[in-house]
Write a protein that holds these residues in place. Structure first.
Motif, PDB file in Angstrom:
ATOM      1  N   LYS A  98       0.830  -1.206   0.000  1.00 11.97           N
ATOM      2  CA  LYS A  98       0.000   0.000   0.000  1.00 11.97           C
ATOM      3  C   LYS A  98       0.866   1.258   0.000  1.00 11.97           C
ATOM      4  O   LYS A  98       0.473   2.296  -0.538  1.00 11.97           O
TER       5      LYS A  98
ATOM      6  N   LEU B 114      -6.901  -0.852  -2.047  1.00 16.82           N
ATOM      7  CA  LEU B 114      -7.109   0.573  -2.285  1.00 16.82           C
ATOM      8  C   LEU B 114      -7.970   0.745  -3.531  1.00 16.82           C
ATOM      9  O   LEU B 114      -7.816   0.007  -4.503  1.00 16.82           O
TER      10      LEU B 114
ATOM     11  N   ILE C 141      -9.618   8.800  -3.208  1.00 13.60           N
ATOM     12  CA  ILE C 141      -9.034   7.505  -2.857  1.00 13.60           C
ATOM     13  C   ILE C 141      -9.830   6.913  -1.701  1.00 13.60           C
ATOM     14  O   ILE C 141     -10.069   7.575  -0.690  1.00 13.60           O
TER      15      ILE C 141
ATOM     16  N   GLU D 295      -0.341   3.788  -2.849  1.00 15.21           N
ATOM     17  CA  GLU D 295      -1.051   5.016  -2.444  1.00 15.21           C
ATOM     18  C   GLU D 295      -0.438   6.288  -3.021  1.00 15.21           C
ATOM     19  O   GLU D 295      -1.175   7.159  -3.494  1.00 15.21           O
TER      20      GLU D 295
ATOM     21  N   GLU E 130      -9.017  -0.664  -8.755  1.00 15.72           N
ATOM     22  CA  GLU E 130      -8.864  -1.291  -7.442  1.00 15.72           C
ATOM     23  C   GLU E 130      -7.601  -2.133  -7.376  1.00 15.72           C
ATOM     24  O   GLU E 130      -7.237  -2.816  -8.344  1.00 15.72           O
TER      25      GLU E 130
ATOM     26  N   THR F 181      -9.736   3.867   1.000  1.00 16.53           N
ATOM     27  CA  THR F 181      -8.844   2.868   1.584  1.00 16.53           C
ATOM     28  C   THR F 181      -9.660   1.758   2.232  1.00 16.53           C
ATOM     29  O   THR F 181     -10.534   2.015   3.068  1.00 16.53           O
TER      30      THR F 181
ATOM     31  N   TRP G 239      -9.355   3.686  -6.298  1.00 16.55           N
ATOM     32  CA  TRP G 239      -9.362   5.049  -6.847  1.00 16.55           C
ATOM     33  C   TRP G 239     -10.700   5.252  -7.558  1.00 16.55           C
ATOM     34  O   TRP G 239     -11.028   4.531  -8.483  1.00 16.55           O
TER      35      TRP G 239
END
Length: 861
Positions: A682, A708, A701, A686, A750, A703, A710
């Motif tokens: 991550k 993660l 974003i 990120e 993802e 979490t 977007w």
């Protein structure tokens, strides 16, 4: 001696005339003689110049080219000329954004006509004292160029006006186009006089010089060239009506970087390139790039800003303070709405007046309390349409004042005489709301200036009787058809053609609570103060440097004539795969490993939700039936889908979800890699997502515990989709060796835990074949996106390892000409299938030959 200039520049439009070879170093140069009659240039004093000579330049140099030089010109009583910097010129202001050690040379026209006998002396004076190179255009030629082609054809068309009748822009005039080409050629010659082509950067501005990049690129194939369009770019349906549409597009594509104020303008340009030239584009690391004959033309989207220092200096002037006091007294007890526009057909002044009339009609209580001050700057063009706008504006103003006016109160105050800058600033300061309701405009910096002026300073606060500690407030009503609209998220956006809606917006701007006005002002001030002209210039310069970084290592050669000229550029180690060559290697090899991506390779990306065609199944089966081959489909699809699609391929190996699941043939069990329950990846994913969040307005974003996401649901759909595809590729690249998988979905990208990447599939296949004493002497690997780069890299490593035969024929091939670790490319899926069909035919023929030999043997026995 034959002159390298030519006598008829108009021939360029038809591609008949050659470019003269001209260019000078920046020290000890002599300027050429000037054009004295339309279409004729005198000979240039540049004999013996070579652009390949070693450069002695130690300082970075930028050549800024615009229609006009950033100079003020005044004639003294004795007939001599006085020159000074024009502090209002954008070309001058942008130098604040460039590095201090960058030397700047300006190329452009002067605002005054210089007598031909004085032109050489003036040119030498400007070069030595201002670093300016003037392009002296004969008056008749300049009139055809500027008032003719620029203002009669390009400017109306770029503002969405079609020449449906002679009154609307006029019919296309070929002689005006020839004048436009001629003037651009003169500008090119002036740039060549001062350029060191291997070191210097050239930045060309606006629609007046759209074919200049072709002339420069033709003379210097590796010139570092940027272009910024300060006007709108129309949709393809409008632009395609221009008879010289292809010539202008191809000329712009000879730039390395093309800048636009908004994504809409860039999207329209890219759409025109796609529809008219058949070119495709994609986002690369957050930057939009358009592939053109092996070169990547970058697209820059960034609105220009204002010069904060200059504006604040004017706010500090005593004259400004005095004018503010005067206006404060003049409009005491009344609320001022302000409009500042050029007097032309696209600024929508009459529509604004009609909306104000509607406001006073629907809200009688505002009569006597609200005043609309309309500042009308002189039109830049000329013609009957300007006179009609002036007449309509005055007539509407008089009618409104007669209808609603009374002694001591005029609802509409029209100021059509020139104002000093400080006077205009004073109107900004005392206005409650600024109205910019153009029906079509480029950027329009009036709202930006208004926001800064409303912030004011302590002296102006004292003049207005305001408490300096009280938060400032302002309101903006802006047309949705101007370039600054997307960046002013706190403004009330309107359709200027909808008079009722504009009137309602005016009313809203007046009745909002002070807290609301303060919040909107603060939002705008924060943006405008951080995105000034220096920020814009610095960002463009950085992107231009990035776009030109690989010029030196490219193989370049020019093709085409006239304005159809373009440069072909390819990496020295990257070449097209010859089908004859690979078929020959296939015939003479005995143990073959074949790895095939699916989406974008065996089928078009647009058909992502459909299975393989019968042709694909037939080709794959033919390759699998050959006992010399081990064939694998390596895909990001799930195993259920791939099992269903290739159920008829008994001997086909399949790797699903980028290798997380794999099996060697239809009868084998699915295997999985070991998933390591660690989320350190991550920290890698990120920052990449944050990069795209910063460059894609409206994206966020999300979490999760295991991954993660977007999300670009609230971004512009076209730009968001473009960025999502690039983010998908980017994450697959930086996370290639991490235990994750990257997938795209409805408005999301993802990242979740995974086990392997495609490169591990290639390693596993080659290692397995070696253990079975089938060391490959032929390897073919084909893919189209970044996830396939891992396979190419694995195969490249294997060349020096014992997992391949020392004499192995290795073919790593990507789809399309683009940066890749593969050494070969084929243009599209059609060529891929044609090549695979060629290999399959060899296998079928060899199988047939074996069968024939077997039959002959049986018969003989």
């Amino acid at each position: 001696m034959m002159s390298r200039s030519y006598t008829n520049l108009f021939e360029l439009a038809s591609g008949e005339a050659p470019l003269p070879s001209s260019g000078f170093g920046r020290a000890g140069k002599k300027l050429s003689r000037v054009a004295t009659v339309p279409g004729v240039l005198s000979e240039l004093d540049d004999e013996g110049f070579s652009s390949d000579a070693p450069s002695s330049v130690s300082q970075e140099h930028m050549i800024i080219v615009g229609n006009q030089l950033p100079l003020r010109v005044n004639k003294r009583p004795d007939g001599s000329w006085n020159f000074s910097w024009d502090e209002d010129s954008l070309l001058l202001q942008l130098r604040d954004g460039l590095k201090e050690d960058v030397e700047i040379t300006y190329v452009g026209c002067l605002k005054e006509e210089i007598d031909p006998k004085d032109q050489d002396d003036v040119a030498q004076h400007l070069l030595e004292n201002f670093k300016c190179v003037p392009a002296f255009i004969p008056p008749e030629l300049f009139s055809k160029f500027y008032h003719g082609f620029c203002k009669q054809h390009l400017w109306p068309l770029f503002h969405y006006m079609l020449p449906l009748s002679p009154d609307l822009g006029g019919r296309f005039d070929r002689s005006l186009w020839q004048a436009y080409v001629s003037v651009n050629k003169i500008f090119a010659d002036k740039v060549m006089e001062v350029i060191s082509p291997d070191d210097d950067f050239v930045w060309v501005h606006d629609y007046h010089l759209m074919v200049l990049p072709t002339f420069l690129r033709k003379r210097f194939n590796r010139v570092k060239l940027g272009f910024f369009l300060h006007s709108p770019f129309p949709s393809s349906e409008i632009y395609r009506t221009l008879p010289v549409r292809d010539e202008l597009l191809r000329a712009l594509l000879n730039s390395d970087l093309i800048g636009f104020h908004t994504f809409d303008y860039a999207r329209h340009f890219l759409s025109c390139c796609s529809r008219m030239l058949g070119l495709s584009y994609q986002s690369k690391r957050g930057y939009i790039g358009l592939e053109y004959y092996g070169r990547t033309v970058s697209i820059k989207i960034l609105p220009v800003g204002i010069h904060l220092k200059q504006l604040r200096n004017v706010l500090d002037l005593p004259e400004t303070e005095s004018k503010v006091a005067e206006l404060r007294d003049q409009f005491h007890g009344r609320t001022v709405l302000l409009g500042v526009d050029d007097m032309d057909i696209f600024k929508g002044i009459s529509l604004k007046l009609l909306a104000f009339e509607n406001l006073l009609t629907q809200h009688p209580e505002k009569r006597g309390k609200v005043v609309l001050v309309q500042i009308a700057n002189p039109a830049r063009g000329r013609g009957r349409d300007v006179l009609e706008v002036q007449s309509e504006t005055h007539t509407t103003r008089e009618r409104i004042n007669k209808k609603f006016g009374r002694p001591g109160y005029k609802p509409v105050i029209l100021i059509d005489n020139p104002l000093q800058f400080y006077e205009r600033i004073a109107y900004y300061v005392i206005s409650e709301c600024c109205l910019v309701t153009a029906v079509r405009d480029g950027m329009n910096l009036i709202p930006y200036e208004y926001v800064i002026c409303r912030q004011g300073n302590e002296k102006l606060d004292e003049t207005l009787g305001a408490n300096p500690s009280t938060p400032k407030k302002s309101m903006l009503v802006v047309s949705e058809f101007i370039g600054c609209s997307p960046s002013l998220s706190g403004a009330i956006r309107v359709n200027p053609w909808n008079i009722d809606a504009v009137a309602e917006a005016m009313d809203s701007a007046l009745v909002y609570a002070d807290a609301e006005k303060q919040m909107r002002h603060e939002k705008h001030y924060r943006y405008v103060s951080t995105h000034d002209v220096a920020y814009w210039a610095r960002s463009f310069w950085q992107d231009l440097e990035r776009s030109c970084r690989d010029h030196v290592r490219r193989r370049c050669w020019g093709i085409g004539f006239g304005l159809g000229f373009r440069v072909v550029a390819l990496d020295p180690n990257f070449r097209k795969l010859s089908i004859e060559h690979i078929v020959s290697a296939y015939k003479r090899t005995k143990k073959r490993a074949i790895l095939l991506d699916y989406d974008g390779t065996m089928t078009q990306q647009s058909s992502i939700s459909t299975g393989p065609s019968s042709e694909v199944i037939e080709i794959v089966n033919s390759l699998c039936q050959d006992p010399k081959n081990v064939v694998f489909i390596v895909s990001g699809k799930d195993r259920v889908t791939l099992t269903e699609w290739f159920s008829s391929c008994e001997k086909l190996g399949v790797a699903a979800e980028h290798g997380y699941f794999f099996r060697e043939d239809k009868d084998a069990e699915w295997e999985t890699c070991v998933v390591v329950p660690d989320f350190y990846w991550k920290q890698i994913a990120e920052p990449v997502m944050k990069l795209y969040t910063e460059t894609t307005d409206g994206s966020t974003i999300e979490t999760k515990e295991s991954g993660l996401v977007w999300n670009y649901q609230y971004a512009d759909p076209d730009f968001g989709s473009c960025q999502a595809k690039e983010l998908l590729d980017h994450l697959e690249s930086v996370l290639a060796n991490e235990p994750v998988t990257v997938k795209s979905g409805q408005n999301i990208v993802e990242v979740k835990p995974q086990g392997v990447n495609k490169g591990l599939v290639a390693d596993r296949l080659l290692t397995t074949m070696k253990h079975r004493e089938m060391v490959p002497d032929f390897v073919l690997c084909i893919g189209d996106d970044r996830s396939d780069e891992d396979m190419f890299e694995a195969i490249t490593r294997a060349i020096a390892a014992p997992s391949l035969s020392p004499v192995a024929e290795v073919f790593a091939c990507t789809v399309g000409r683009k940066p890749s670790k593969a050494r070969y490319f084929l243009e599209d899926t059609t060529e891929i299938l044609r090549m695979l069909q060629g290999l399959a035919s060899v296998s079928e023929q060899q199988s047939l030959n074996n069968v024939t030999k077997g039959i002959q043997k049986v018969v003989i026995e």
